[in-house]
Scaffold this active site. Structure first.
Site, PDB file in Angstrom:
ATOM      1  N   GLN A  15     -17.699  18.349  26.841  1.00  0.00           N
ATOM      2  CA  GLN A  15     -18.655  19.427  27.048  1.00  0.00           C
ATOM      3  C   GLN A  15     -18.214  20.409  28.132  1.00  0.00           C
ATOM      4  O   GLN A  15     -17.761  20.001  29.205  1.00  0.00           O
ATOM      5  CB  GLN A  15     -20.030  18.838  27.434  1.00  0.00           C
ATOM      6  CG  GLN A  15     -20.617  17.952  26.356  1.00  0.00           C
ATOM      7  CD  GLN A  15     -21.996  17.411  26.699  1.00  0.00           C
ATOM      8  OE1 GLN A  15     -22.268  16.247  26.428  1.00  0.00           O
ATOM      9  NE2 GLN A  15     -22.885  18.216  27.267  1.00  0.00           N
TER      10      GLN A  15
ATOM     11  N   ARG B 250     -17.755  15.758  30.738  1.00  0.00           N
ATOM     12  CA  ARG B 250     -17.576  17.169  31.112  1.00  0.00           C
ATOM     13  C   ARG B 250     -16.091  17.467  31.180  1.00  0.00           C
ATOM     14  O   ARG B 250     -15.333  16.718  31.814  1.00  0.00           O
ATOM     15  CB  ARG B 250     -18.202  17.410  32.484  1.00  0.00           C
ATOM     16  CG  ARG B 250     -18.190  18.872  32.898  1.00  0.00           C
ATOM     17  CD  ARG B 250     -19.274  19.670  32.269  1.00  0.00           C
ATOM     18  NE  ARG B 250     -20.574  19.172  32.656  1.00  0.00           N
ATOM     19  CZ  ARG B 250     -21.717  19.465  32.027  1.00  0.00           C
ATOM     20  NH1 ARG B 250     -21.727  20.257  30.979  1.00  0.00           N
ATOM     21  NH2 ARG B 250     -22.848  18.969  32.448  1.00  0.00           N
TER      22      ARG B 250
ATOM     23  N   ASN C  32     -21.885  26.195  22.741  1.00  0.00           N
ATOM     24  CA  ASN C  32     -23.086  25.532  23.268  1.00  0.00           C
ATOM     25  C   ASN C  32     -24.147  26.502  23.746  1.00  0.00           C
ATOM     26  O   ASN C  32     -25.330  26.166  23.771  1.00  0.00           O
ATOM     27  CB  ASN C  32     -22.703  24.584  24.417  1.00  0.00           C
ATOM     28  CG  ASN C  32     -21.964  25.299  25.529  1.00  0.00           C
ATOM     29  OD1 ASN C  32     -20.857  25.800  25.310  1.00  0.00           O
ATOM     30  ND2 ASN C  32     -22.541  25.362  26.707  1.00  0.00           N
TER      31      ASN C  32
ATOM     32  N   HIS D 197     -18.600  23.199  23.208  1.00  0.00           N
ATOM     33  CA  HIS D 197     -18.591  21.739  23.297  1.00  0.00           C
ATOM     34  C   HIS D 197     -17.867  21.179  22.071  1.00  0.00           C
ATOM     35  O   HIS D 197     -18.052  21.686  20.957  1.00  0.00           O
ATOM     36  CB  HIS D 197     -20.020  21.161  23.257  1.00  0.00           C
ATOM     37  CG  HIS D 197     -20.847  21.407  24.485  1.00  0.00           C
ATOM     38  ND1 HIS D 197     -20.402  22.076  25.606  1.00  0.00           N
ATOM     39  CD2 HIS D 197     -22.129  21.057  24.755  1.00  0.00           C
ATOM     40  CE1 HIS D 197     -21.373  22.111  26.512  1.00  0.00           C
ATOM     41  NE2 HIS D 197     -22.432  21.506  26.014  1.00  0.00           N
TER      42      HIS D 197
ATOM     43  N   CYS E 159     -27.949  20.691  23.569  1.00  0.00           N
ATOM     44  CA  CYS E 159     -26.807  21.349  22.925  1.00  0.00           C
ATOM     45  C   CYS E 159     -25.923  20.364  22.143  1.00  0.00           C
ATOM     46  O   CYS E 159     -25.515  20.645  21.008  1.00  0.00           O
ATOM     47  CB  CYS E 159     -25.969  22.080  23.968  1.00  0.00           C
ATOM     48  SG  CYS E 159     -25.848  21.200  25.546  1.00  0.00           S
TER      49      CYS E 159
ATOM     50  N   SER F  68     -20.452  25.552  31.025  1.00  0.00           N
ATOM     51  CA  SER F  68     -21.564  26.503  30.833  1.00  0.00           C
ATOM     52  C   SER F  68     -22.852  25.777  30.478  1.00  0.00           C
ATOM     53  O   SER F  68     -23.942  26.325  30.665  1.00  0.00           O
ATOM     54  CB  SER F  68     -21.223  27.532  29.755  1.00  0.00           C
ATOM     55  OG  SER F  68     -20.914  26.864  28.536  1.00  0.00           O
TER      56      SER F  68
ATOM     57  N   GLY G  96     -30.097  33.812  33.402  1.00  0.00           N
ATOM     58  CA  GLY G  96     -29.199  32.655  33.369  1.00  0.00           C
ATOM     59  C   GLY G  96     -28.199  32.713  32.236  1.00  0.00           C
ATOM     60  O   GLY G  96     -28.186  33.658  31.425  1.00  0.00           O
TER      61      GLY G  96
END
Ligand code: NAP
Ligand code: 12T
Length: 347
Positions: free
Chosen positions: A170, A249, A329, A256, A143, A173, A27
Site C-alpha cells: 500500500q 506499507r 487508492n 495499492h 481502499c 497516500s 486533504g
C-alpha cells in the site's frame, strides 16, 4: 462500536442539481473528490468545501472557480443534499449524525460507520442493492477492501469462494498528505546522505517496507488487516468466507497492489477466470506475461479501473487461484467509489 437508532430508510429527493458538502476538502482524498465530481459532471448546484481552522478561509478549485473553504461546524449542513466525508473517523463519528439531522445523505470515507449493521457498506459494482436500506449514512469501504472485492465478486458468483489469503503493498497516500510529504522528504534526506527523520510513520518509509498499517490489536493483526476481513464478508454478504490479510506499507506515493490467493468450491481454470474478469464491471484485465504486461501502480495512477493480472492456478491445492490486483487508492479506493455511490443515490 457506536450504533444509530433504527429509522425508516431515507430516500434522496430528486433534483436537477444538488448541494454537495465535502468534509476534508483540502486533504488527499477530498481534493480528489472535488476533481472527480467535476470530471464526471455530477449535477452539483453548490459545492461546500469544509475543513478545520488550519485551512478554513483558503481556497479550493472547482469547475474553474476558486471556492472558499469553510470551517466545519454543527451549522455547516443547512441545505446540503449530499455530504462526502473524508476527514478521519473522529470527525465522521461526531458530524455525520449532525449532517443527517440537517437532511443530508452522508457518504463516509472513514472507518467510523462501516461495520454498523444499519449502515450499508457499498461498492457500486459489487453490492449496489445494499444502498436501498440506508438510513442517512452510507459507508465507503477501506481502499484495500474495495479493489479486492471488485475482483472477488465475479469469482465468488461463479465458483464460490471459501478462503482468501491476501498481502498488500500500500502507498503512503492512503495515510494522507503529511505521509506523502514524509516519503518525499526522506528520499531527499537519503539521497543527500543525510539523517532520516520520521514523524508520521514509526520507522523510515523511504527505500523500506513496513508490515504495519493502522494500529495493532491484541491478536497481533492490525486494524487495516481486520478491515479487509470484516468488510469483505459484509460486502459479499457471506460471513463464512475465511480471510487472512497481511497489510504492508511500501515506498510508493499513489496506488495499492495486492497479491491475492483464492480458494473456491468449484474449479476455475486460468482461461475461464480471464474470460470472466474481462467482462466484469470495474475490472481491467492486464495479463500478458509473454509481453511483460502486468498491473503496476505507476500505470494505475489517475485511472478508474481495478487492474488484474498474473492470473495463475495455485498448484498446491485442487481449486485455487493467484492474482495480482492494482488500483489508484485515492480514486477507486476512496473518492471515485464515493462519487459512484452518490451517482447511484440520485439515479
Ligand atoms: P489528509 O490528506 O490528511 O486530509 C485530511 C482532511 O481532513 C483535510 O482536509 C483536513 O483539513 C480535514 N480535517 C482533519 N481534521 C479535521 C477537523 N477536526 N475538522 C474538519 N476537517 C478536518 O487525509 P486523507 O488521506 O485525505 O484522508 C482523510 C480521511 O479519509 C482518513 O482519515 C480516512 O478516514 C479516510 N480515508 C479513507 C480511505 C479509504 O480507504 N476509503 C482512504 C484514505 C482515507 P485541514 O486542511 O484543515 O487540516
Ligand atoms: N490508516 O479508511 O493508513 O480506514 O493507509 C484507510 C487508509 C485507514 C481507513 C492508511 C488507514 C484507512 C489508511
Amino acid at each position: 462500536m457506536k450504533t444509530r437508532k433504527t429509522t425508516a430508510p431515507q430516500k434522496m429527493k430528486k433534483k436537477s442539481a444538488y448541494t454537495v458538502a465535502v468534509v476534508g476538502a483540502t486533504g488527499a482524498v477530498g481534493t480528489e473528490m472535488l476533481s472527480i465530481l467535476e470530471e464526471r459532471t455530477f449535477p452539483v448546484e453548490e459545492v461546500r468545501p469544509l475543513a478545520s481552522s488550519r485551512s478554513a478561509g483558503g481556497e479550493v478549485s472547482f469547475r474553474g472557480d476558486d471556492v472558499t473553504v469553510k470551517l466545519l461546524t454543527r451549522d455547516s449542513f443547512r441545505g446540503v443534499d449530499i455530504a462526502l466525508f473524508s476527514a478521519g473517523a473522529g470527525v465522521s463519528k461526531e458530524y455525520a449524525p449532525v449532517a443527517v439531522e440537517a437532511g443530508a445523505v452522508v457518504i463516509d470515507n472513514s472507518s467510523a460507520w462501516r461495520m454498523d449493521p444499519q449502515v450499508p457498506l457499498v461498492v457500486p459494482e459489487v453490492n449496489p442493492y445494499d444502498l436501498e436500506k440506508h438510513q442517512g449514512i452510507v459507508a465507503n469501504p477501506n481502499c484495500s477492501t474495495i479493489q479486492m472485492v471488485v475482483v472477488l465478486k465475479p469469482i465468488h458468483d461463479h465458483a464460490g469462494i471459501t478462503r482468501v489469503v491476501v498481502s498488500t503493498y500500500q502507498s503512503v497516500s492512503g495515510t494522507g498528505k503529511e505521509a506523502m510529504d514524509e516519503l518525499a522528504e526522506q528520499c531527499r534526506q537519503l539521497l543527500g546522505f543525510g539523517d532520516v527523520t520520521s514523524k508520521v510513520y514509526p520507522h523510515q518509509i523511504a527505500f523500506n517496507c513496513l508490515p504495519h498499517i493502522d494500529d495493532f490489536v491484541s491478536s497481533g493483526y492490525t486494524r487495516e488487516e481486520m478491515k479487509m476481513v470484516n468488510e469483505t464478508r459484509k460486502i459479499l454478504g457471506d460471513p463464512s468466507i475465511g480471510i487472512s490479510a497481511t497489510t504492508v506499507r511500501v515506498p510508493v506515493f499513489v496506488g495499492h497492489a495486492e497479491s491475492i490467493n483464492v480458494e473456491t468450491k468449484n474449479k476455475l481454470s486460468v482461461a475461464e477466470t480471464r474470460a470472466m474478469l474481462s467482462t466484469a464491471p470495474g475490472v481491467q484485465l492486464y495479463d500478458d506475461p509473454s509481453r511483460e504486461l502486468y498491473p503496476l501502480q505507476v500505470h494505475a495512477v489517475g485511472t478508474d479501473a481495478v487492474f488484474v493480472g498474473r492470473i495463475r492456478e495455485d498448484e498446491s491445492i485442487p481449486k485455487g487461484l493467484n492474482l495480482w490486483v492494482v488500483a489508484d487508492n485515492l480514486r477507486k479506493g476512496a473518492a471515485l467509489n464515493a462519487v459512484q455511490i452518490a451517482e447511484e443515490l440520485v439515479k
